[in-house]
Design an enzyme around this catalytic site. Structure first.
Site, PDB file in Angstrom:
ATOM      1  N   CYS A  68       8.698  34.277  36.478  1.00 33.09           N
ATOM      2  CA  CYS A  68       8.949  34.565  37.860  1.00 33.09           C
ATOM      3  C   CYS A  68      10.449  34.910  38.234  1.00 33.09           C
ATOM      4  CB  CYS A  68       8.365  34.085  39.135  1.00 33.09           C
ATOM      5  SG  CYS A  68       9.018  32.389  39.327  1.00 33.09           S
ATOM      6  N   HIS A 107       8.738  29.351  42.874  1.00 28.21           N
ATOM      7  CA  HIS A 107       8.494  30.650  42.497  1.00 28.21           C
ATOM      8  C   HIS A 107       9.044  31.721  43.447  1.00 28.21           C
ATOM      9  CE1 HIS A 107       5.593  33.793  41.340  1.00 28.21           C
ATOM     10  NE2 HIS A 107       5.338  34.254  42.551  1.00 28.21           N
ATOM     11  N   ASP A 122       5.679  41.069  44.632  1.00 32.52           N
ATOM     12  CA  ASP A 122       5.532  39.738  43.496  1.00 32.52           C
ATOM     13  C   ASP A 122       5.166  40.490  42.309  1.00 32.52           C
ATOM     14  OD1 ASP A 122       5.379  37.589  41.798  1.00 32.52           O
ATOM     15  OD2 ASP A 122       4.258  36.533  43.419  1.00 32.52           O
TER      16      ASP A 122
END
Length: 290
Positions: A68, A107, A122
């Protein structure tokens, strides 16, 4: 670093002079269909970084994926280059074994504002919980996508992302009890406030995630990529192909073991990933499932 290079990497051929929702949805889906969520560098003796130039070279020029802090940081640069108004946020991932969120932001995600409406993007959660498209920030609204129904909930100070999914049906009974199978039908993914974060906010946690012997990313080598009808994943030596089957309210799971001599070929054929340094697969017990 060139925006055109990134757009070529994901196969985007349309106009990109207007930062609208349709374009954002398109590049978001293309990213997750083209660029894997993977932590293979950790298992190749390499180190992940928050240096955007290094990330660009790795993902765009070397046809690699990333986790991420790489994929979503690169995506934030793409948003900026395309003229979107965005804010980088930090989120705490849910730990199903402790039934609570991890205490630190591990994250990285981005919030994008279009015509006064905020959306969450995302492009790097991976496996069955990967968003294909941005989510509109409306508390309690069901937002169906091919992987399942996503839902953002707001309690005033914090937002929580959860997903309602279908049952995973494993074709090979030898894998019916695999720890990689996620048997939860509704799952919390992560929570986040709307506090802007810069990349330095994640550096300490990033180092911990790739060095701590207890980190899921140290314990497992992971590579996953969305496909037009599901996703595929290589976790350690276990290769899985998942086909979404909403008509029958289930997802079909095919799993098999890959011998060491075929790992390199599978990464190339199924994920378009070619590694430079020696890769050592790993699949030890950890809090991770598909």
């Amino acid at each position: 670093m060139a925006l055109r290079g990134y757009l070529n990497r994901i196969g985007f051929t349309g106009p990109y002079d207007k930062p609208d929702l349709d374009t954002l949805r398109t590049i978001h889906k293309l990213h997750v269909m083209t660029i894997p969520f993977e932590n293979l560098s950790i298992h190749c003796g390499e180190k992940n970084t928050m240096d955007l130039n290094i990330i660009y070279d790795k993902i765009v020029k070397s046809n690699r994926g990333g986790w991420c802090c790489e994929n979503n940081l690169l995506f934030s640069w793409v948003l900026k280059e395309m003229g979107y108004k965005y804010t980088t946020l930090g989120s705490k991932v849910f730990n199903k074994f402790q039934n609570d969120f991890y205490p630190v932001d591990s994250h990285l995600i981005n919030m994008v504002e279009i015509e006064g409406k905020p959306y969450i993007t995302d492009v790097s959660y991976g496996v069955s919980c990967q968003l294909w498209y941005p989510l509109e920030m409306i508390s309690g609204k069901d937002q169906p996508q091919p992987p399942g129904v996503f839902r953002l909930l707001n309690n005033g100070m914090t937002w929580v992302l959860e997903k309602t999914t279908r049952k995973q049906v494993v074709k090979d009974k030898a894998y019916a009890h695999s720890s990689l199978i996620d048997r939860r039908l509704t799952k919390k993914m992560y929570c986040f406030p709307l506090t802007p974060r810069d990349k330095e906010h994640f550096v300490e946690t990033l180092d911990c995630l790739q060095t701590s012997p207890d980190s899921r990313f140290v314990l497992k080598s992971i590579c996953s990529l969305q496909t037009p009808n599901g996703f595929r994943a290589l976790i350690g030596w276990t290769y899985s192909e998942i086909t979404y089957n909403p008509e029958e309210d289930c997802d079909m799971v095919h799993m098999k073991e890959i011998p060491d001599c075929e790992i390199e070929a599978v990464l190339k054929e199924k994920f378009n990933v070619m590694l430079v340094n020696k890769f050592t697969p790993k699949n030890k017990k950890a809090n991770y499932c598909m």
